[in-house]
Motif scaffolding. Structure first.
Motif, short mmCIF file in Angstrom:
data_model
loop_
_atom_site.label_atom_id
_atom_site.label_comp_id
_atom_site.label_asym_id
_atom_site.label_seq_id
_atom_site.Cartn_x
_atom_site.Cartn_y
_atom_site.Cartn_z
N PRO A 1 0.68 -1.19 0.19
CA PRO A 1 0.03 -0.06 -0.01
C PRO A 1 0.85 1.21 -0.13
CG PRO A 1 -1.15 -1.63 1.39
CD PRO A 1 0.32 -2.17 0.86
N ASN A 2 1.99 1.12 0.74
CA ASN A 2 2.81 2.58 0.66
C ASN A 2 4.00 2.40 -0.19
OD1 ASN A 2 4.44 0.67 1.80
ND2 ASN A 2 4.56 1.89 4.06
N HIS A 3 4.13 1.31 -0.97
CA HIS A 3 4.89 0.88 -1.97
C HIS A 3 6.46 0.77 -1.42
CE1 HIS A 3 1.67 2.33 -4.69
NE2 HIS A 3 1.68 3.39 -4.06
N MET A 4 6.46 0.67 -0.20
CA MET A 4 7.86 0.34 0.51
C MET A 4 7.90 -0.79 1.44
SD MET A 4 8.86 4.12 1.60
CE MET A 4 7.29 4.91 2.45
N ASP A 5 6.65 -1.23 2.00
CA ASP A 5 6.79 -2.41 2.97
C ASP A 5 7.16 -3.64 2.61
OD1 ASP A 5 5.99 -0.38 4.95
OD2 ASP A 5 3.89 -1.21 5.11
N HIS A 6 6.91 -4.13 1.12
CA HIS A 6 7.47 -5.25 0.43
C HIS A 6 9.19 -5.39 0.41
CE1 HIS A 6 7.13 -2.45 -2.86
NE2 HIS A 6 7.42 -3.42 -3.58
N MET A 7 9.69 -4.24 0.84
CA MET A 7 11.00 -4.17 0.58
C MET A 7 11.68 -3.50 2.09
SD MET A 7 11.96 -4.87 -2.47
CE MET A 7 13.58 -4.40 -2.69
N SER A 8 12.83 -4.25 2.08
CA SER A 8 13.53 -3.77 3.48
C SER A 8 15.07 -3.39 3.14
CB SER A 8 13.57 -4.76 4.59
OG SER A 8 14.28 -4.53 5.54
N TYR A 9 15.64 -2.90 4.23
CA TYR A 9 17.08 -2.60 4.25
C TYR A 9 17.49 -3.84 5.04
CZ TYR A 9 16.26 2.20 2.93
OH TYR A 9 16.00 3.40 2.23
N PRO A 10 18.98 -3.82 4.65
CA PRO A 10 19.70 -5.30 5.49
C PRO A 10 19.41 -4.81 6.95
CG PRO A 10 20.99 -4.39 3.69
CD PRO A 10 20.10 -3.42 3.87
N VAL A 11 19.77 -5.96 7.58
CA VAL A 11 19.39 -6.27 9.14
C VAL A 11 20.16 -4.77 9.83
CG1 VAL A 11 19.38 -7.88 10.89
CG2 VAL A 11 20.11 -8.47 8.91
N ASN A 12 21.52 -4.50 9.33
CA ASN A 12 22.13 -3.53 9.86
C ASN A 12 22.81 -2.89 8.61
OD1 ASN A 12 25.06 -4.66 10.04
ND2 ASN A 12 23.73 -6.09 11.51
N GLY A 13 23.25 -1.73 9.04
CA GLY A 13 24.04 -1.08 7.94
C GLY A 13 23.47 -0.78 6.58
N THR A 14 24.05 -0.92 5.53
CA THR A 14 23.56 -0.49 4.29
C THR A 14 23.74 -1.86 3.27
OG1 THR A 14 25.45 0.48 3.50
CG2 THR A 14 23.96 2.02 4.48
N PHE A 15 23.22 -1.63 1.81
CA PHE A 15 23.60 -2.51 0.99
C PHE A 15 25.24 -2.78 0.65
CE2 PHE A 15 24.53 -3.51 -3.42
CZ PHE A 15 23.88 -4.51 -3.72
N GLU A 16 25.71 -1.70 0.90
CA GLU A 16 27.30 -1.76 0.75
C GLU A 16 28.12 -2.52 1.65
OE1 GLU A 16 25.79 1.60 -1.75
OE2 GLU A 16 25.57 0.76 0.38
N SER A 17 27.47 -2.59 2.90
CA SER A 17 28.04 -3.27 4.06
C SER A 17 27.86 -4.77 3.93
CB SER A 17 27.24 -2.97 5.51
OG SER A 17 26.13 -3.27 5.54
N GLN A 18 27.07 -5.23 2.87
CA GLN A 18 26.88 -6.60 2.78
C GLN A 18 26.37 -7.37 4.03
OE1 GLN A 18 30.70 -8.19 1.19
NE2 GLN A 18 30.01 -7.77 -0.84
N ALA A 19 25.45 -6.51 4.62
CA ALA A 19 24.72 -7.26 5.75
C ALA A 19 23.87 -8.19 5.29
CB ALA A 19 24.24 -6.19 6.78
N PRO A 20 23.23 -9.11 6.14
CA PRO A 20 22.31 -10.11 5.53
C PRO A 20 20.85 -9.28 5.33
CG PRO A 20 23.02 -10.63 7.68
CD PRO A 20 23.69 -9.70 7.41
N CYS A 21 20.11 -9.86 4.61
CA CYS A 21 18.69 -9.34 4.46
C CYS A 21 18.03 -9.90 6.00
CB CYS A 21 17.95 -9.80 3.44
SG CYS A 21 18.41 -8.88 1.81
N PRO A 22 16.92 -9.35 6.43
CA PRO A 22 16.12 -9.84 7.65
C PRO A 22 15.20 -11.02 7.23
CG PRO A 22 15.12 -7.78 6.69
CD PRO A 22 16.61 -7.96 5.79
N ASP A 23 14.98 -11.67 7.91
CA ASP A 23 14.30 -13.06 7.80
C ASP A 23 12.72 -12.55 7.16
OD1 ASP A 23 16.04 -14.47 8.96
OD2 ASP A 23 15.15 -14.90 10.96
N THR A 24 12.23 -11.61 7.45
CA THR A 24 11.04 -10.78 6.74
C THR A 24 10.96 -10.86 5.33
OG1 THR A 24 11.49 -8.98 7.48
CG2 THR A 24 9.98 -10.20 9.00
N HIS A 25 12.40 -10.44 4.92
CA HIS A 25 12.50 -9.92 3.39
C HIS A 25 13.83 -10.64 3.10
CE1 HIS A 25 9.67 -6.84 5.00
NE2 HIS A 25 9.63 -6.59 3.78
N PRO A 26 13.67 -11.86 2.81
CA PRO A 26 15.06 -12.62 2.78
C PRO A 26 15.47 -12.72 1.21
CG PRO A 26 13.03 -14.01 2.60
CD PRO A 26 12.48 -12.76 2.95
#
Length: 341
Positions: free
Chosen positions: A205-230
């Motif tokens: 609905p808000n065009h954002m909730d189906h996506m998430s940032y990594p568990v911590n940091g950013t994409f560049e930090s190569q942190a893993p994705c959260p379990d809700t958004h694997p």
């Protein structure tokens, strides 16, 4: 760090996997927003749109197959009929009038528009070895908050930034607010989208909730994705270079010395930076490219490209008829300029 274009191409040509960097020329500038305000003519504020010419006031994925309905694209990859758009930057003169800031294309021959990246790993990672899953037909997303007016408001989006450019190669430092001093070359607005998908929903609905940032940091930090958004997706990055050098005369700036640039939705701080993405690659073209040794200019069998003349030829006539280029007494749509909530 500064990245002259030839240096970038030289370094990236040694990579083993995919990093797409390409220009999309201007398709149209108008007040339409089929993602946030479908069916609304006009939308509240002005946008600059690039990509496929199937862009319209309503783009319902249930009834619309973008690659089959588009007849051309303003992007250099000829199988990319996606649409990418942002708000438009204006200069507010000391007398209160507004002038649209022109754009500079980063790739020679293109007309204004947006430079788009799809990445598997951090831009500075010389391996680009991580596996990513390409977006699916019907996918769309949004990043940012047009109502944000403070650093705290925009912090949750992590990577919506500006670079005050000394020259065409400037890439740092990055700030979350508009630069406070004149920029010799211009202002680059950067929009990096979240990279972790829930694996189920093509939109929310808000065009954002189906996506998430990594568990911590950013994409560049190569942190893993959260379990809700694997599901790890490509990092999509927009770079838009606004030619603010034309407005560097401090005599035209506000008398209190504050910076004079505002977004078309009335943001005078820069914190409301946001961007929209509607996927429209043909078939599995994007997945093939992300799986290939495709780097910037992509000299592979899977990369179908077109020249700048074809890109520039793909334009639309604005459905919303209004002056967006002259000196204006108000922003298009009458959006008031605000500096706090």
């Amino acid at each position: 760090m500064q990245w002259p274009t030839l240096f970038v191409l030289g370094v990236l040509s040694t990579l083993s996997t995919a990093l797409l960097r390409f220009q999309c020329s201007q398709l149209v500038v108008q007040r339409l927003d089929p993602l946030v305000a479908p069916g609304q003519i006009p939308s509240t504020h002005l946008h600059q749109i690039v990509g496929g010419n199937a862009f319209n006031v309503t783009m319902d994925p249930k009834t619309m197959d973008i690659p089959t309905q588009a007849t051309c694209t303003s992007c250099s990859f000829s199988e990319d009929f996606s649409n990418y758009w942002t708000a438009v930057l204006f200069f507010k003169a000391r007398n209160g009038t507004f002038k649209r800031v022109p754009q500079i294309a980063q790739i020679s021959g293109a007309t204004a528009g947006i430079t788009v990246y799809y990445m598997q790993d951090a831009l500075y990672d010389t391996k680009q070895a991580s596996k990513v899953t390409a977006f699916k037909p019907g996918f769309r997303m949004f990043v940012g908050d047009p109502t944000a007016r403070s650093k705290a408001d925009v912090a949750k989006f992590r990577q919506l930034t500006y670079t005050c450019m000394a020259n065409a190669g400037s890439r740092s430092p990055e700030t979350s607010e508009f630069p406070s001093t004149p920029c010799a070359y211009g202002i680059m607005a950067n929009a990096r989208f979240p990279t972790c998908w829930d694996g189920v929903n093509l939109d929310s609905p808000n065009h954002m909730d189906h996506m998430s940032y990594p568990v911590n940091g950013t994409f560049e930090s190569q942190a893993p994705c959260p379990d809700t958004h694997p599901v790890r997706m490509p990092q999509v990055l927009f770079e838009v270079v606004w030619d603010t050098s034309k407005f560097n005369n401090k005599a035209d700036w506000p008398t209190d010395g504050t910076q004079p640039f505002v977004w078309s939705f009335g943001d005078g701080t820069g914190y409301g930076n946001h961007a929209d993405y509607v996927f429209g690659w043909k078939g599995d073209a994007l997945q093939k490219l992300m799986d290939d040794a495709c780097v910037v200019n992509c000299p592979t069998a899977n990369a179908k490209t077109q020249g700048s003349a074809a890109m520039n030829k793909c334009v639309q006539t604005a459905q919303v008829k209004e002056d967006v280029d002259g000196w204006l007494t108000e922003l298009p749509g009458g959006m008031p300029v605000t500096y706090s909530k």
